[in-house]
Scaffold this active site. Structure first.
Site, PDB file in Angstrom:
ATOM      1  N   TYR A   1     177.804  97.181  -2.648  1.00 56.70           N
ATOM      2  CA  TYR A   1     178.669  96.009  -2.709  1.00 56.70           C
ATOM      3  C   TYR A   1     178.182  94.916  -1.753  1.00 56.70           C
ATOM      4  O   TYR A   1     178.118  93.734  -2.110  1.00 56.70           O
ATOM      5  CB  TYR A   1     180.088  96.452  -2.349  1.00 56.70           C
ATOM      6  CG  TYR A   1     181.163  95.401  -2.432  1.00 56.70           C
ATOM      7  CD1 TYR A   1     181.554  94.861  -3.654  1.00 56.70           C
ATOM      8  CD2 TYR A   1     181.813  94.972  -1.284  1.00 56.70           C
ATOM      9  CE1 TYR A   1     182.564  93.914  -3.723  1.00 56.70           C
ATOM     10  CE2 TYR A   1     182.826  94.035  -1.343  1.00 56.70           C
ATOM     11  CZ  TYR A   1     183.191  93.505  -2.565  1.00 56.70           C
ATOM     12  OH  TYR A   1     184.203  92.569  -2.627  1.00 56.70           O
TER      13      TYR A   1
ATOM     14  N   LYS B   1     176.922  91.201  -2.748  1.00 60.86           N
ATOM     15  CA  LYS B   1     177.676  90.037  -2.294  1.00 60.86           C
ATOM     16  C   LYS B   1     176.838  89.095  -1.438  1.00 60.86           C
ATOM     17  O   LYS B   1     177.040  87.871  -1.468  1.00 60.86           O
ATOM     18  CB  LYS B   1     178.914  90.494  -1.523  1.00 60.86           C
ATOM     19  CG  LYS B   1     179.988  91.098  -2.421  1.00 60.86           C
ATOM     20  CD  LYS B   1     180.375  90.168  -3.558  1.00 60.86           C
ATOM     21  CE  LYS B   1     181.606  90.610  -4.307  1.00 60.86           C
ATOM     22  NZ  LYS B   1     181.924  89.718  -5.443  1.00 60.86           N
TER      23      LYS B   1
END
Length: 325
Positions: A186, A190
């Site tokens: 993640y 991001k």
């Protein structure tokens, strides 16, 4: 014919409009919101529609980890928008593959004849400490977040280039900007989105196309998986629960509007009623030796000189310790 408003009511309405120049800030614009069936995406879609936009509500209806599908979430948001007097159509494609993602953009142009803005909100989570994280879990999160943001943006970019206008809002996270445990997939996605957004802003600014990032703090089903085994974890979750997803929507709607025509290449954070402007990577300190460096002189001189400026291994909770306001 009488308007039905008394002179006092008419003056009051005029005063309200003067006090609220952002009223209907997205009138007749066409906006795509990915992952709009629930949580933050849902609130963005509802607010954009309330601000006058025609909205493509995209959501394949999967679970928080991306498994499964259902038309219900997107359809329910569309029905809610219509019930409130707005205009919207559903789309059930996944952003994780190029051709389905391009069909999200085609839905906008087929139904409304144009496209003015894209909010890349879709996401999944597959959290795991790094040495136990599977290749599949890493790739799945990268495909939805980073590749999905690229696929949808790339399909929209040609339209924006031709009409010489458009706005992108991409969702980043402090997991990438700062750090967090168990989220290598993640965090990588991001932080990659930050680079993607900045590159779009640089490449397409000449065509009046804007690109910005938003890092949200909000309680949604995606972060509902945060552990609550210790008292500290429980206290953290209770703080996050105070921050509803509706708090994120106004910044996104603003960035889609003409009022944000000079705002591009930035990273904003939204935490309850606070809006942050995040810093971006720039040199902090430098050291120099006229004769150049060896591994030994770096150890003896270079690193000791730089060490006071090293960043700690902070997590988001370390940087934002105060209660939401």
């Amino acid at each position: 014919m009488q308007s039905g408003l008394s002179p006092q009511a008419g003056r009051a309405k005029q005063e309200i409009n003067q006090e609220n120049p952002m009223a209907k800030s997205l009138q007749d614009k066409v906006i795509i919101v990915t992952g709009a069936g629930r949580g933050i995406g849902r609130e963005i879609a509802l607010l954009c529609a309330a601000e006058g936009a025609k909205v493509v509500v995209n959501d394949p209806g999967g679970a928080a980890d991306g498994a499964g599908s259902s038309a219900t979430p997107a359809e329910e948001v569309v029905q809610e928008i219509k019930k409130r007097g707005g205009i919207a159509v559903p789309n059930f494609e996944s952003v994780a593959e190029a051709i389905p993602a391009s069909r999200i953009v085609k839905t906008a142009t087929d139904h409304f004849g144009r496209l003015d803005g894209v909010v890349n909100n879709a996401g999944i989570l597959r959290d795991m400490i790094f040495h136990k994280m599977s290749v599949e879990a890493f790739e799945a999160v990268i495909k939805v977040h980073l590749m999905g943001s690229f696929y949808v943006s790339h399909a929209a970019a040609r339209i924006f280039r031709e009409q010489e206008s458009g706005s992108f809002v991409h969702f980043t996270s402090t997991s990438g900007l700062i750090g967090n445990f168990g989220q290598a997939n993640y965090a990588a996605a991001k932080l990659g989105i930050v680079g993607l957004s900045k590159s779009i802003a640089l490449d397409m600014g000449r065509f009046n196309v804007r690109s910005n990032c938003v890092s949200p703090f909000a309680w949604t089903r995606m972060i509902g998986t945060i552990p609550t085994e210790t008292e500290a974890q429980k206290a953290r979750v209770e703080k996050i629960k105070q921050m509803g997803p509706e708090k994120i929507a106004p910044v996104c709607a603003y960035l889609m509007s003409d009022a944000a025509k000079d705002v591009t290449g930035q990273i904003f954070g939204v935490r309850m009623n606070e809006i942050f402007l995040f810093s971006q990577n720039r040199p902090l300190r430098s050291v120099h030796r006229s004769e150049g460096w060896t591994p030994q002189t770096i150890a003896e001189h270079g690193m000791p000189a730089l060490k006071d400026s090293f960043y700690k291994l902070d997590r988001s909770a370390d940087i934002f310790p105060w209660d939401p306001v």
